[in-house]
Design a protein around this motif. Structure first.
Motif, PDB file in Angstrom:
ATOM      1  N   TRP A  18       0.735  -1.205  -0.074  1.00 25.54           N
ATOM      2  CA  TRP A  18       0.007  -0.123   0.147  1.00 25.54           C
ATOM      3  C   TRP A  18       0.818   1.356  -0.007  1.00 25.54           C
ATOM      4  O   TRP A  18       0.380   2.236  -0.533  1.00 25.54           O
ATOM      5  CB  TRP A  18      -1.021   0.037   1.103  1.00 25.54           C
ATOM      6  N   GLU A  19       1.937   1.279   0.522  1.00 31.25           N
ATOM      7  CA  GLU A  19       3.049   2.313   0.318  1.00 31.25           C
ATOM      8  C   GLU A  19       3.262   2.911  -1.152  1.00 31.25           C
ATOM      9  O   GLU A  19       3.085   3.686  -1.540  1.00 31.25           O
ATOM     10  CB  GLU A  19       4.349   2.095   1.211  1.00 31.25           C
ATOM     11  N   SER A  20       3.475   1.571  -1.645  1.00 31.62           N
ATOM     12  CA  SER A  20       3.590   1.770  -3.355  1.00 31.62           C
ATOM     13  C   SER A  20       2.349   2.380  -4.005  1.00 31.62           C
ATOM     14  O   SER A  20       2.707   3.371  -5.018  1.00 31.62           O
ATOM     15  CB  SER A  20       4.047   0.522  -3.871  1.00 31.62           C
ATOM     16  N   THR A  21       1.165   1.796  -3.593  1.00 33.74           N
ATOM     17  CA  THR A  21      -0.142   2.428  -4.129  1.00 33.74           C
ATOM     18  C   THR A  21      -0.147   3.738  -4.016  1.00 33.74           C
ATOM     19  O   THR A  21      -0.552   4.579  -4.802  1.00 33.74           O
ATOM     20  CB  THR A  21      -1.014   1.381  -3.530  1.00 33.74           C
ATOM     21  N   LEU A  22      -0.081   4.225  -2.611  1.00 36.27           N
ATOM     22  CA  LEU A  22      -0.206   5.528  -2.077  1.00 36.27           C
ATOM     23  C   LEU A  22       0.619   6.501  -2.949  1.00 36.27           C
ATOM     24  O   LEU A  22       0.400   7.629  -3.468  1.00 36.27           O
ATOM     25  CB  LEU A  22      -0.123   5.719  -0.822  1.00 36.27           C
ATOM     26  N   ALA A  23       1.881   5.860  -2.958  1.00 38.60           N
ATOM     27  CA  ALA A  23       2.963   6.997  -3.634  1.00 38.60           C
ATOM     28  C   ALA A  23       2.653   7.142  -5.115  1.00 38.60           C
ATOM     29  O   ALA A  23       2.724   8.142  -5.569  1.00 38.60           O
ATOM     30  CB  ALA A  23       4.469   6.506  -3.480  1.00 38.60           C
ATOM     31  N   ARG A  24       2.140   6.176  -5.719  1.00 37.60           N
ATOM     32  CA  ARG A  24       1.684   6.264  -7.165  1.00 37.60           C
ATOM     33  C   ARG A  24       0.413   7.071  -7.309  1.00 37.60           C
ATOM     34  O   ARG A  24       0.546   7.968  -8.455  1.00 37.60           O
ATOM     35  CB  ARG A  24       1.578   4.810  -7.642  1.00 37.60           C
ATOM     36  N   GLU A  25      -0.459   7.032  -6.606  1.00 39.06           N
ATOM     37  CA  GLU A  25      -1.539   7.727  -6.583  1.00 39.06           C
ATOM     38  C   GLU A  25      -1.311   9.052  -6.339  1.00 39.06           C
ATOM     39  O   GLU A  25      -1.695  10.243  -7.149  1.00 39.06           O
ATOM     40  CB  GLU A  25      -2.667   7.212  -5.718  1.00 39.06           C
ATOM     41  N   TRP A  26      -0.364   9.652  -5.409  1.00 39.14           N
ATOM     42  CA  TRP A  26      -0.006  10.960  -5.156  1.00 39.14           C
ATOM     43  C   TRP A  26       0.639  11.617  -6.323  1.00 39.14           C
ATOM     44  O   TRP A  26       0.109  12.596  -6.860  1.00 39.14           O
ATOM     45  CB  TRP A  26       0.605  10.987  -4.035  1.00 39.14           C
ATOM     46  N   LEU A  27       1.589  10.685  -6.822  1.00 34.90           N
ATOM     47  CA  LEU A  27       2.491  11.292  -8.133  1.00 34.90           C
ATOM     48  C   LEU A  27       1.505  11.563  -9.139  1.00 34.90           C
ATOM     49  O   LEU A  27       1.524  12.355 -10.143  1.00 34.90           O
ATOM     50  CB  LEU A  27       3.459  10.437  -8.328  1.00 34.90           C
ATOM     51  N   ASP A  28       0.458  10.428  -9.476  1.00 34.11           N
ATOM     52  CA  ASP A  28      -0.385  10.604 -10.614  1.00 34.11           C
ATOM     53  C   ASP A  28      -1.423  11.850 -10.426  1.00 34.11           C
ATOM     54  O   ASP A  28      -1.746  12.417 -11.428  1.00 34.11           O
ATOM     55  CB  ASP A  28      -1.217   9.283 -10.634  1.00 34.11           C
ATOM     56  N   ALA A  29      -1.778  11.926  -9.366  1.00 33.93           N
ATOM     57  CA  ALA A  29      -2.423  13.437  -9.014  1.00 33.93           C
ATOM     58  C   ALA A  29      -1.765  14.436  -9.412  1.00 33.93           C
ATOM     59  O   ALA A  29      -2.556  15.514  -9.870  1.00 33.93           O
ATOM     60  CB  ALA A  29      -3.031  13.229  -7.446  1.00 33.93           C
ATOM     61  N   ILE A  30      -0.580  14.779  -8.914  1.00 29.66           N
ATOM     62  CA  ILE A  30       0.262  15.802  -9.328  1.00 29.66           C
ATOM     63  C   ILE A  30       0.744  15.862 -10.697  1.00 29.66           C
ATOM     64  O   ILE A  30       0.392  16.972 -11.265  1.00 29.66           O
ATOM     65  CB  ILE A  30       1.461  15.879  -8.426  1.00 29.66           C
TER      66      ILE A  30
END
Length: 354
Positions: A18-30
């Motif tokens: 989930w750390e990987s998932t959350l980091a990816r979702e944050w970067l995708d949003a930016i």
């Protein structure tokens, strides 16, 4: 034969996922925000001095972070399911198996997790709006070329990836200040700024030669090199920010899921609170907090609160009610123990009247 993972190992594996998932979702949003910006329109509004319209063109709002917000709640639910799935098989005094379950529908605890995620996103949106306005106001007040101001905010398009990079959206205010110091100091040949740069952990060391030569020769770093240095630092700072957010929020979600999972079993009459204890534990960390080290090994009843050396009280590590100074990048763990023997004996005595 496959090894059966312990409850602790299950949650550690979930944390990595989930750390990987959350980091990816944050970067995708930016990236979605910066990629959607039409640069010529943003520049045109800056040329007119229309700050409010320029801000509106950025379209920074909570909807942009919906997947990131949803991932936090999903991590929480995944953690709860993992916790109850790893609980031991129990037989009640009547010979019936005790079924532990994880329920989320209309559960106050799940709603609390949703509220936490929503509040976090609101805070992050507010932060990014403040960062963007500050950059634009600064550019206008200094008479900076509007195109340069816009590119400094949203970054340039990398032709290889198709994404913008090198801007400041997504960064913390302190990282934005560091970028300003790097850009201005290297361009001006500021000796102290260049020395400071060589000590930054997030710098790209491939560019150190440019800075060292400038120091040795008593000059400034070439403009094209400064642009590459700033872009590389910005990219790394954004990734670092994403990783920190992901680590902190994953730990909050999984820690809350663990506590809530046991509370659900208590509420359902499957466990008795008097048989549960919780112990503060730690994992390997590069920079452990002294206050948290002092807590390692402390055991208290499930329904009680830990008191940290700072005076803050909490349910355990990663309690979202703690200040950021106590939870950001924290890698401590909460171990819950159930005295199943005492519970079974008490229920047996109650049944036979002993």
């Amino acid at each position: 034969m496959l090894k059966r993972l312990s409850p602790r190992e299950l949650l550690l594996n979930l944390a990595i996922e989930w750390e990987s998932t959350l980091a990816r979702e944050w970067l995708d949003a930016i990236r979605a925000i910066t990629s959607a910006v039409v640069l010529k329109d943003l520049v045109a509004e800056l040329e007119r001095g229309n700050l409010d319209r320029a801000m509106a063109l950025l379209n920074i709002d909570a909807d942009r972070f919906a997947r990131f917000e949803g991932a936090i709640v999903s991590a929480y639910n995944a953690g709860g399911q993992a916790v109850v799935g790893s609980m031991p098989k129990l037989i009640d005094p009547d010979g019936n198996r005790v079924h532990f379950s994880w329920g989320v529908r209309n559960m106050p605890a799940e709603q609390a997790m949703r509220q936490h995620a929503a509040s976090l996103v609101d805070d992050l949106v507010g932060e990014q709006l403040t960062v963007a306005r500050s950059v634009l106001v600064d550019g206008l007040s200094r008479g900076q070329n509007p195109r340069q101001t816009a590119l400094g905010l949203v970054g340039r398009i990398n032709r290889r990836t198709g994404f913008r990079e090198g801007g400041v959206l997504g960064l913390t205010p302190s990282s934005v200040q560091t970028l300003d110091k790097i850009y201005g100091g290297l361009r001006a040949g500021d000796t102290q700024a260049m020395r400071d740069y060589l000590g930054y952990q997030l710098r790209d060391k491939r560019f150190d030669g440019h800075v060292r030569r400038a120091l040795e020769q008593g000059g400034s770093v070439p403009a094209d090199a400064v642009d590459r240095i700033v872009t590389a630092y910005s990219n790394r700072a954004l990734k670092y920010r994403a990783d920190n957010l992901a680590l902190t929020e994953t730990n909050i979600a999984l820690a809350k899921a663990k506590t809530d999972a046991f509370q659900q079993q208590i509420d359902a009459g499957k466990l008795d609170a008097q048989d549960l204890t919780k112990t503060w534990q730690r994992t390997v960390s590069r920079a452990p907090r002294d206050g948290h080290l002092a807590m390692v090994g402390k055991t208290i009843p499930f329904g009680k609160l830990f008191t940290l050396p700072s005076g803050h009280q909490c349910t355990g590590p990663h309690d979202p009610n703690l200040p950021a100074s106590e939870i950001v990048n924290c890698k401590c763990l909460l171990e819950l123990s159930v005295d199943f023997t005492a519970q079974a004996l008490r229920k047996y005595r109650a049944r036979v009247g002993g």
